[in-house]
Design an enzyme around this catalytic site. Structure first.
Site: not given
Ligand code: SAM
Length: 441
Positions: A286, A312, A263-267, A331, A384
């Site tokens: 995360d 984890d 999840a981090a940074p959470g966007g 993600d 990405c």
């Protein structure tokens, strides 16, 4: 005494290239020593040098017989900073030269002052000659440069991109060299995209485009977030249009239990909640505690709630409470080869061997997260990256092994396994999405 920006920039480039540090972390560290608009210059020079590294290295080689070694390496990067200014900025040559040469003092390398001065002045003379005669042989021969120098990418990466995209590889590499645009996400739980556009217009903040699927807003020019209407109360967030596809694709419904497992940074966590505020629960997981704190900051700015969990994803037994989820966003940690235009240091920090290790980690996370999904539930896999090994091949392999998994067909796939957005397509980052459903038992 004010800091010498060229000296700071040489130190940042040294830390990234020679010590494997992250550009996005090093620049803010050094920026604390710079004032006001000098911070912008520091950023521009550091990103520019790392974007054009092989080409600048090639320029230096022509004017420096013996490479600088050991402690002198910082001055090697200082020379690159000098050449970058002469080639790519509007800083007058004399100012670029003076500031760069005097940085040797700040770097405790006064004994290299004459050498740095000599290399830069020789380069400047050659560059001026070429510019006054653009048809010169040197210009023509630019096209004959080895590909890593011409395209400013490492050769292992060029090879992989060529193999995956025989038609588009050069467009992809060229897109990676562009300065990235600033995209905004409207918080639709506070107001409509149209209403926010109106507020931007009232402040004369101009839009260059609206991405139709996500309604992401591309600004004509990047601005300080604090100048955006109601940024501090979460009316908008900075997020690329490619990343903004995730909430729409996962399509959470009121009452869903949702897990964002990387999840981090959470966007994306924030976006999911903004889109569907009536979720039953949202867990943001995360493995990195420091990065998880950024999720909290983002949630707080926007005024949202989620359960934060440090853990984890390959070891759910250590943190999972046993309740299966309706929707999972995965993600995945990836090569980030789709976001090179935003993080040019990726080209020099990533190594060819990393890809296989990342693909294995992704496969492991995917398998474990699948077991946490309810029958009938949906998992959205995202990276990405532009590399098939992390994307379509990863999903094809998973589908072959997991009999209760099915790919949900989306028009975006265009007959392929998943949606590969290439960097620069509609000015988005490179991204990959595949939406999977678990058979209902
Ligand atoms: C691509 S980033 C996520 C970006 C985030 N979804 C967003 O939109 O802001 C991948 C994240 O995965 C985390 N990560 C890597 N390995 C992990 C693991 N084994 N379990 C949980 N998180 C992991 C990293 O710390 C990193 O924050």
């Amino acid at each position: 005494m004010s800091a010498n920006i060229r000296a700071l920039c040489a130190q940042v480039c040294f830390a990234v290239v020679e010590q494997g540090r992250s550009l996005a972390e090093e620049v803010p560290l050094k920026a604390t020593k710079a004032e006001g608009k000098d911070k912008g210059l520091l950023q521009e020079l550091c990103y520019g040098v790392l974007r054009h590294l092989p080409e600048l290295e090639n320029d230096v080689r022509q004017f420096l017989a013996k490479p600088l070694k050991g402690k002198q390496r910082v001055c090697h990067f200082l020379i690159l900073v000098g050449i970058y200014q002469l080639k790519y900025t509007r800083i007058p040559d004399h100012a670029a030269l003076n500031e760069t040469v005097s940085a040797t003092g700040k770097l405790k390398s006064g004994h290299l002052k004459n050498l740095v001065n000599g290399v830069l002045r020789n380069f400047q003379r050659q560059h001026q000659k070429q510019n006054s005669n653009p048809e010169s042989e040197q210009e023509v021969s630019a096209n004959l440069l080895p590909e890593p120098i011409f395209y400013n990418h490492p050769s292992w990466f060029i090879k992989l991109v060529k193999a995956a995209y025989p038609e588009q590889w050069s467009t992809i590499l060229t897109a990676n060299m562009q300065r990235p645009p600033m995209w905004l996400r409207t918080n639709v739980s506070q107001q409509s995209s149209d209403a926010y556009q109106q507020q931007l217009a009232e402040l004369a903040i101009e839009l260059a485009a609206i991405e139709p699927k996500s309604k992401a807003l591309k600004l004509d020019q990047a601005i300080d977030v604090n100048k955006l209407p109601n940024f501090s109360s979460g009316a908008a967030s900075v997020q690329d249009a490619a990343a903004q596809q995730s909430a729409r694709l996962l399509d959470c419904q009121p009452g869903d239990h949702v897990l964002d497992c990387c999840a981090a940074p959470g966007g994306k966590t924030c976006h999911l909640i903004e889109q569907t505020p009536e979720l039953a629960s949202v867990t943001a997981l995360d493995v990195d505690e420091r990065r998880l704190a950024r999720v909290q900051e983002n949630l707080e700015r926007i005024g949202l709630n989620a359960k934060l969990q440090c853990g984890d994803a390959t070891k759910p037994e250590s943190w999972w409470d046993g309740t299966q989820y309706d929707r999972i966003l995965l993600d995945a940690p990836c090569s980030a080869t789709g976001v090179i235009r935003r993080h040019p240091d990726i080209k020099w920090l990533r190594k060819a061997d990393d890809i296989e290790a990342l693909a294995q980690l992704q496969a492991q996370i995917l398998r474990k997260m699948w077991s946490l999904l309810k029958p009938g539930g949906t998992l959205l896999y995202a990276t990405c990256s532009v590399l098939p090994q992390e994307n379509s091949e990863q999903i094809a392999q998973f589908l072959a092994q997991q009999s209760d998994a099915q790919l949900i067909e989306l028009p975006e796939y265009q007959g392929k396994i998943g949606w590969q957005i290439l960097p620069g397509e509609q000015d988005m980052d490179g991204f990959y999405y595949a939406k999977l459903v678990k058979s209902a038992g």
